[in-house]
Design an enzyme around this catalytic site. Structure first.
Site, short mmCIF file in Angstrom:
data_model
loop_
_atom_site.label_atom_id
_atom_site.label_comp_id
_atom_site.label_asym_id
_atom_site.label_seq_id
_atom_site.Cartn_x
_atom_site.Cartn_y
_atom_site.Cartn_z
N GLU A 42 1.32 -1.51 -0.03
CA GLU A 42 0.00 0.31 -0.04
C GLU A 42 0.92 1.34 -0.16
OE1 GLU A 42 -2.70 -0.19 2.47
OE2 GLU A 42 -3.73 -2.14 2.03
N GLU A 64 -3.85 -8.82 0.61
CA GLU A 64 -4.33 -8.81 2.02
C GLU A 64 -6.63 -8.70 1.57
OE1 GLU A 64 -2.11 -5.63 4.04
OE2 GLU A 64 -4.22 -5.43 4.85
#
Ligand code: GAL
Length: 808
Positions: A423, A499
Site C-alpha cells: 500500500e 490482503e
C-alpha cells in the site's frame, strides 16, 4: 578495563596450518550488556559497562513496558484508512517504550587468527539504525531495522575484542509495534579469505520432471585456482548426486546436477535436500557450506492461475507481523513453531511477512513444516505514510536492502513470491510507476525464478497509471468491488488477494443485537466475535470466500491477520487503553477466536470442523434473542437448546450470509445445554458437539501444548490456563487474577490473555483471565530436569503441572 568477559572462545587455529578446513559460525547469545539512552563513549573499547543490565540476544528492550499512553502519541489523520481529519492516536505502535537510543556491548576473544582468515560479523536484524563498533572503531551501519546485514571486521580485530552496537528508534516511524534492540541473531563467522562468499550459494531447480530434476548451483567465491565439489543429500542423509568443477566464470562456479526420481517440496510434503559445497585449493579443503533446498516448480499463468508442481491451487494464506505477542519482537524458534502448528491445524498453506523481511528462523520452519511464503520488503517507498518511516532511506538504501533480502533467503523453497511493497503511497503518480518497475527489476536481476507483487489499495489509480499492469502478480488489498474490473484491465490474467478481510473480534466477547457493522465501537473497547464487524475499507471473511470460490482467476488470499499483534488497535486507535490489534484469527496469546473455526471449516480439508458460538452464559438475557452460529465443514446441522430442536440449517450457496455459516438467528436464551448435530451429505447424523452454561469458577485447569522441552535455555512450553466450575464446565466470562510460579529447571517467561486493552505486563508472574483463559509461557533452563508450574488464584482450587526438559 573492567567490562565483562563472559567470553566466546573461538578455537585456536593450528599455527602450522595455512588454511582452516572450514568456517566456524558462533552465535553471540549470552553475556551481552545493555543500557538504554544515548551514552557518551559507549562505543569505546575500555568503557565501563559493569553497571549495565546483562541480557541475552535476541532481546527486545521495550517489551518489558510499562505501557504508557504518552509513548508515540500521535495527532494524525491516517490517510490510508480514509481519514480526513487528524485525531489523537494512542497505542498505534503498542504504547511500549521502544523510542529512543539503546546500547549493547559484548566482549569476545579471538585467539591467533591465521593471516589467511577473515571474520564477518552478521546481524539478522537490529531495531533500528544500528551503528556498529568493534574495539572502538566503527565498522558499519544499517538503517532498516528489519534487514539482515554483515560487516567484515578482520582489520579491526585484536585478541580480546569489544563489540558495541548503538540503536536509535525514532517516534512516528512505524504503523505497528516494531520492537527495539538486537531482536534477531548476531553471529561471528571465521573463515578463510579464499572461501565461498557470504550468501554466495544460489540453488534453483529450473527443470523438474517425475524422473529427473536439474539442480542449478551457482557459487560465488573469493580466491584463485580453486575446485568446488557439490554433493547433494536427501532427507535421510544419502548422497544422491555430486559434481566437481574447476571452471570458473569470473568469481562464480556454475553446476547443473541431475537428481533422479526427485521428491518434490510442497506444503503437504515438505521434502528437503541438502547441498554440501566443498571448496578446495591444491586438494586441501578450505571451506564447506551447507545449503538446504527443495525441488519444486511454480507457475503463474493467465487463465490458469498459480500452480505448484503442476497443480493449480489457491493460496490459503495469512499475513503476520513479526512480533510474538508477549515476547515482543525477540525471535524465538519455539514460539514461531507453535504459531505455525496452530496455522497448520487451521489449514493455512501460505504466510505473508507483512510488511518486511521475515526472520530466517521463520523461513526455516516454513521449509520444514510446509508453508508457502510471500516475502515482503517495505511498507513505504519514497513517499511517507508515517513521519519517520522508511521513506527517509529509500533513495540511498532501497537497492542494498533488496539485495540482502534476496541473497539471504533465496534458497528457501517456501518462498514462492516476493513483494516489493505494501500500500505504498507511491501508487499515485508517474514516479511511483517507475519505482515499481525499478524494484521489480532488482528482484528479477537477483532472482529470475520468482514473481513480484505489490499489495495495492489504490486500485483505481493503479489501473489508470500502468502501475498494476507492470507487476508480475497484481495484488489487491481489500477492494473486492474492484476485483472484476482489475482482472479485465490488468494484462496478467489473474488477481491475488494480497490482503483480505480485516475482520475485527475479541476472543470470547459477543455483542447484541447481532448485525453486520463497520468500525463499530463499544464501551468496553472490544469487538464482537459473531464475526460481522470490520473496518471502513474491509469486509467479513465470507465476502472473500465468495470471490475465491467463484472466480477461477483469483489465485488465493492472505487474511489480515493470522494472530493479533501489538499496535494498530483499530477501531479503537483513539481509545486508550487499547494497545493491540483486533484483526487476528487467533488472539495475541495464540488462542483461537471463533473465526479460527470458520477458516478451518473450509481450509482444513483433512479434519472435520464443528464449532458452536457464542458461549452459553448469558445471565440476564433469559428470553432474549441470542443467535447461535455453527462453523462447520459439514453442510447441514440441527440445533437443540435443552433438548428442543431449533430446526435444521443448511449451507445455502445462493445466500452470501448462509453460504459458509450455519446460523440460527431467533434462538431465545435459556441456561442449559446447546447441542449441534451435524449431518453427512446423505442426511445421516455424523458428529455432535455440546456446550453448557457454567456455574461459578471453582478450579484452575492447566493444559500444556507440549510437555517435553529441550534444555537449551530457549525452548518454551505454552500452557493454556482456564477455570472450570464444580462440574468441570469452562467458565467463559471468568476474569480471576491468577499468580504463576515456576520451579525446577525452568523459568516463568511471560503470560498473555489476549485482551487488547490490558495494561498488565507480560513478564510479571500475575495476570487476569480474559474470557476465561490465558496462556503461560514456561522457558526451559540449560539443565535438563523437571519443571513445575503452579497457578493459583483467590478462592480457586490451584492448578499444578509437571513438565520435563531433556538434553538436545
Ligand atoms: C491494511 C494495511 C495493514 C493494516 C490493515 C488493517 O490496509 O496494509 O498494514 O493496516 O490495513 O486493516
Amino acid at each position: 578495563m573492567r567490562f565483562l568477559f563472559l567470553i566466546v572462545f573461538f578455537s585456536v587455529l593450528h599455527s602450522t596450518s595455512i588454511f582452516a578446513q572450514s568456517r566456524r559460525v558462533i552465535d553471540l547469545k549470552d553475556g551481552w550488556k545493555f543500557s538504554k539512552g544515548n551514552i557518551e563513549k559507549a562505543s569505546q573499547k575500555d568503557f565501563d559497562d559493569t553497571t549495565w543490565e546483562t541480557v541475552t540476544v535476541p532481546h527486545d528492550w521495550a517489551i518489558y513496558g510499562p505501557f504508557d499512553k504518552e509513548i508515540d502519541k500521535q495527532t494524525v489523520a491516517i490517510e490510508q484508512n480514509g481519514e480526513k481529519t487528524a485525531t489523537e492516536k494512542t497505542g498505534r505502535t503498542g504504547a511500549l517504550p521502544y523510542i529512543g537510543d539503546g546500547w549493547y556491548r559484548k566482549a569476545f576473544k579471538l585467539s591467533e587468527l591465521n593471516k589467511n582468515e577473515k571474520v564477518l560479523l552478521t546481524f539478522d536484524g537490529a531495531m533500528s539504525q544500528p551503528k556498529v563498533y568493534v574495539n572502538g572503531k566503527k565498522v558499519g551501519e544499517w538503517n532498516y531495522g528489519y534487514n539482515y546485514f554483515y560487516f567484515d571486521i578482520t582489520d579491526v580485530l585484536e585478541t580480546e575484542n569489544v563489540l558495541a552496537v548503538h540503536l536509535t528508534n525514532q517516534g512516528e516511524s512505524s504503523r505497528w509495534y516494531p520492537g527495539a534492540g538486537l531482536y534477531r541473531k548476531v553471529r561471528v563467522i571465521v573463515k578463510n579469505k579464499e572461501s565461498i562468499d557470504h550468501w554466495g550459494t544460489f540453488i534453483t531447480t529450473p527443470m523438474v520432471s517425475k524422473d529427473i530434476a536439474k539442480i542449478n548451483v551457482k557459487t560465488n567465491i573469493s580466491g584463485n585456482n580453486l575446485k568446488l565439489i557439490t554433493d547433494i543429500f536427501d532427507t535421510e542423509g544419502n548422497k544422491v548426486a555430486s559434481n566437481e568443477t574447476t571452471t570458473i566464470f569470473q568469481n562464480q562456479f556454475e553446476q547443473n546436477i541431475p537428481v533422479n526420481n526427485p521428491s518434490l517440496w510442497s506444503p503437504e510434503s515438505p521434502y528437503l535436500y541438502t547441498a554440501i559445497s566443498k571448496l578446495y585449493k591444491n586438494n586441501q579443503l578450505i571451506d564447506e557450506v551447507k545449503t538446504r533446498f527443495g525441488i519444486r516448480y511454480i507457475a503463474y499463468e493467465a487463465n490458469k492461475g498459480f500452480s505448484l508442481n503442476g497443480q493449480v491451487r489457491k493460496f490459503k494464506g495469512v499475513c503476520l507481523h513479526h512480533d510474538l505477542g508477549p515476547l515482543g519482537a525477540a525471535i524465538n524458534t519455539s514460539a514461531l513453531r507453535r504459531q505455525l502448528r496452530i496455522l497448520k491445524d487451521m489449514g493455512v498453506d501460505a504466510i505473508r511477512s507483512s510488511h518486511n523481511m521475515p526472520s530466517l528462523e521463520q523461513l526455516d520452519l516454513c521449509d520444514e513444516m510446509g508453508f508457502m511464503f510471500l516475502a515482503e520488503s517495505f511498507d513505504e517507498w519514497a513517499k511517507a505514510k508515517v513521519k519517520n518511516g522508511y521513506h527517509q532511506f529509500f533513495e540511498t538504501d532501497v537497492e542494498k536492502d533488496l539485495v540482502n533480502l534476496i541473497h539471504a533467503t533465496r534458497n528457501h523453497p517456501c518462498i514462492v513470491m516476493w513483494s516489493s511493497g505494501n500500500e505504498v503511497p507511491d501508487q499515485f503518480g508517474a514516479a511511483g510507476v517507475k519505482r515499481a518497475k525499478y524494484l521489480q527489476d532488482v528482484f528479477h536481476r537477483e532472482d529470475p525464478t520468482r514473481p513480484v507483487t505489490v499489495g495495492m489499495d489504490r486500485v483505481d489509480q493503479t489501473m489508470k497509471s500502468g502501475f498494476g499492469a507492470l507487476l508480475d502478480v497484481p495484488g489487491l488489498n481489500y477492494r473486492l468491488h474492484l476485483y472484476e474490473e482489475a482482472f479485465e484491465k490488468f494484462p496478467q490474467g489473474f488477481i491475488l488477494g494480497s490482503e483480505t478481510a480485516s475482520t475485527v473480534s475479541s476472543r470470547g466477547v459477543y455483542k447484541f443485537p447481532v448485525e453486520k457493522a463497520k468500525m463499530k465501537q463499544y464501551d468496553d473497547f472490544q469487538c464482537s466475535s459473531y464475526d460481522l464487524e470490520y473496518c471502513s475499507w474491509s469486509n467479513v471473511p465470507d465476502d472473500d470466500f465468495v470471490l475465491q470460490d467463484d472466480k477461477p482467476w483469483v489465485i488465493g488470499e492472505f487474511v489480515w491477520t493470522g494472530f493479533d499483534y501489538l499496535g494498530e488497535p483499530t477501531p479503537y486507535d483513539t481509545k486508550w487503553p487499547s494497545r493491540s490489534s483486533y484483526f487476528g484469527i487467533n488472539d495475541l496469546a495464540g488462542l483461537p477466536k471463533d473465526r479460527f473455526y470458520l477458516y478451518r471449516s473450509r481450509w482444513n480439508t483433512k479434519d472435520e470442523t464443528l464449532h458452536i458460538l457464542p458461549h452459553w452464559n448469558w445471565e440476564g438475557r433469559e428470553g432474549e434473542t441470542t443467535p447461535v452460529f455453527v462453523y462447520t465443514s459439514y453442510n447441514s446441522a440441527e440445533l437443540f437448546i435443552n433438548g428442543k430442536s431449533m430446526g435444521v440449517q443448511k449451507k445455502n450457496h445462493d445466500s452470501p450470509q448462509n453460504r459458509y455459516r450455519l446460523m440460527w438467528m431467533d434462538v431465545k436464551y435459556e441456561p442449559g445445554t446447546v447441542k449441534v448435530v451435524a449431518f453427512d451429505d446423505d442426511g445421516n447424523p455424523t458428529e455432535e458437539k455440546e456446550i453448557h452454561t457454567a456455574g461459578k469458577p471453582y478450579k484452575i485447569v492447566l493444559e500444556p501444548e507440549k510437555q517435553i522441552l529441550k534444555a537449551n535455555g530457549e525452548d518454551l512450553a505454552f500452557v493454556r490456563v482456564s477455570v472450570v466450575d464444580k462440574n468441570g464446565i469452562p467458565c467463559p466470562k471468568a476474569t480471576n487474577q491468577l499468580n504463576f510460579k515456576v520451579s525446577g529447571e525452568g523459568i516463568y517467561r511471560a503470560a498473555c490473555n489476549g485482551d487488547a486493552t490490558s495494561l498488565e505486563l507480560f513478564h510479571l508472574p500475575t495476570m487476569k483471565l480474559f474470557s476465561g483463559q490465558l496462556v503461560v509461557l514456561v522457558q526451559a533452563s540449560k539443565q535438563p530436569g523437571d519443571i513445575k508450574l503452579n497457578v493459583s488464584g483467590k478462592g480457586l482450587k490451584k492448578g499444578v503441572i509437571h513438565l520435563k526438559s531433556i538434553k538436545n
